[in-house]
Scaffold this active site. Structure first.
Site, PDB file in Angstrom:
ATOM      1  N   VAL A 100      -7.726  25.106  91.090  1.00 40.20           N
ATOM      2  CA  VAL A 100      -8.571  23.931  91.437  1.00 40.20           C
ATOM      3  C   VAL A 100      -7.802  22.744  90.786  1.00 40.20           C
ATOM      4  O   VAL A 100      -7.023  22.778  89.900  1.00 40.20           O
ATOM      5  CB  VAL A 100      -9.956  24.286  90.582  1.00 40.20           C
ATOM      6  CG1 VAL A 100     -10.735  22.781  90.644  1.00 40.20           C
ATOM      7  CG2 VAL A 100     -10.679  25.360  91.330  1.00 40.20           C
ATOM      8  N   CYS A 101      -8.159  21.505  91.525  1.00 41.72           N
ATOM      9  CA  CYS A 101      -7.450  20.438  91.324  1.00 41.72           C
ATOM     10  C   CYS A 101      -5.962  20.425  91.103  1.00 41.72           C
ATOM     11  O   CYS A 101      -5.427  21.099  92.159  1.00 41.72           O
ATOM     12  CB  CYS A 101      -7.982  19.838  89.800  1.00 41.72           C
ATOM     13  SG  CYS A 101      -7.892  18.122  89.633  1.00 41.72           S
ATOM     14  N   THR A 102      -5.480  19.730  90.181  1.00 42.39           N
ATOM     15  CA  THR A 102      -3.882  19.893  90.084  1.00 42.39           C
ATOM     16  C   THR A 102      -3.336  21.043  89.430  1.00 42.39           C
ATOM     17  O   THR A 102      -2.061  21.404  89.446  1.00 42.39           O
ATOM     18  CB  THR A 102      -3.220  18.878  89.042  1.00 42.39           C
ATOM     19  OG1 THR A 102      -4.107  18.764  87.776  1.00 42.39           O
ATOM     20  CG2 THR A 102      -3.704  17.181  89.591  1.00 42.39           C
ATOM     21  N   GLY A 150      -9.874  21.379  95.852  1.00 41.37           N
ATOM     22  CA  GLY A 150      -9.460  19.788  95.600  1.00 41.37           C
ATOM     23  C   GLY A 150      -9.998  19.394  94.015  1.00 41.37           C
ATOM     24  O   GLY A 150     -10.031  20.189  93.041  1.00 41.37           O
TER      25      GLY A 150
END
Length: 235
Positions: A100-102, A150
């Site tokens: 998730v995310c970075t 994202g």
């Protein structure tokens, strides 16, 4: 189902909390929280997660490998060879490799996204190309056995989508109701294309102070010179 969740100092707590909140309802699920050493691992909020396993004693055959993201601490993690090697090793035979995310930048630095589409937080998303991945602005991306979400709050959508992959849409519908996932953003500025210019400009300034493209470049260069990519076998 055994899910290996990797922890590193000061990652974004919500990136882990949201998926685990969803996945706890999967029948028979087992979590391993993995860090360099067993014990508390600090997060961005000051909350600590307890690593139940170290890199050395983590189960060698997880069904899912999951990596949360963050801001500067995640960029710093791109230079942590022991972390990247552990992720690559456990991902070799995993059914799913996820973030998730970075966290997708970490997967990329571990040699696990070359030739895959992937999601990421909107600010550093394009940097995925430095690891041979194709950036996507979709909130959730599933490309073969790679699943990426994202930024931050996308972790809930991402986790529910994976539940549907594992147990069918009815399982996803049930858990979505159990956790009462029915978002109503009060300002509707949660994506760059929705935000007004002043808000977007302010957000970019904050993000620029947290994210170093030079550090990502260095991670990409190290990957190209390493043998870690041997672990990244396309499904």
């Amino acid at each position: 189902m055994k899910i290996a969740c990797f922890l590193y100092p000061n990652f974004t707590s919500a990136d882990l909390i949201n998926p685990v909140t969803v996945w706890q309802f999967v029948p028979g699920v087992q979590f391993e929280f993995i860090a360099a050493e067993k014990g508390p691992v600090a997060t961005d909020t000051g909350l600590a997660f307890v690593a139940t396993h170290s890199y050395a004693d983590a189960s060698p055959d997880p069904d899912v490998v999951f990596v949360p993201g963050g801001a500067k601490p995640t960029i710093d993690a791109l230079g942590d060879a022991a972390l990247l090697d552990a992720i690559a090793r456990l991902s070799r035979d995993a059914k799913w490799v996820a973030s998730v995310c970075t966290g997708s930048l970490v997967l990329g630095a571990a040699g696990l996204l070359r030739g895959y589409r992937a999601a990421c937080h909107w600010y550093p998303r394009q940097w995925l190309t430095k690891f041979g991945a194709t950036p996507s602005d979709d909130r959730v991306v599933i490309d073969r056995n790679r699943a990426t979400g994202g930024g931050v709050t996308a972790g809930m959508d991402f986790a529910l989508r994976l539940v549907a992959e594992w147990g069918g849409e009815s399982a996803g519908r049930l858990i979505e109701l159990i956790v009462e996932y029915a978002p109503e953003p009060p300002f509707n500025t949660g994506r760059p294309e929705l935000a007004d210019e002043a808000t977007l400009s302010a957000a970019r300034q904050i993000m620029a102070a947290e994210f170093s493209e030079a550090a990502v470049d260095q991670a990409g260069q190290r990957l190209s010179m390493s043998t870690r990519t041997g672990a990244a076998v396309s499904a």
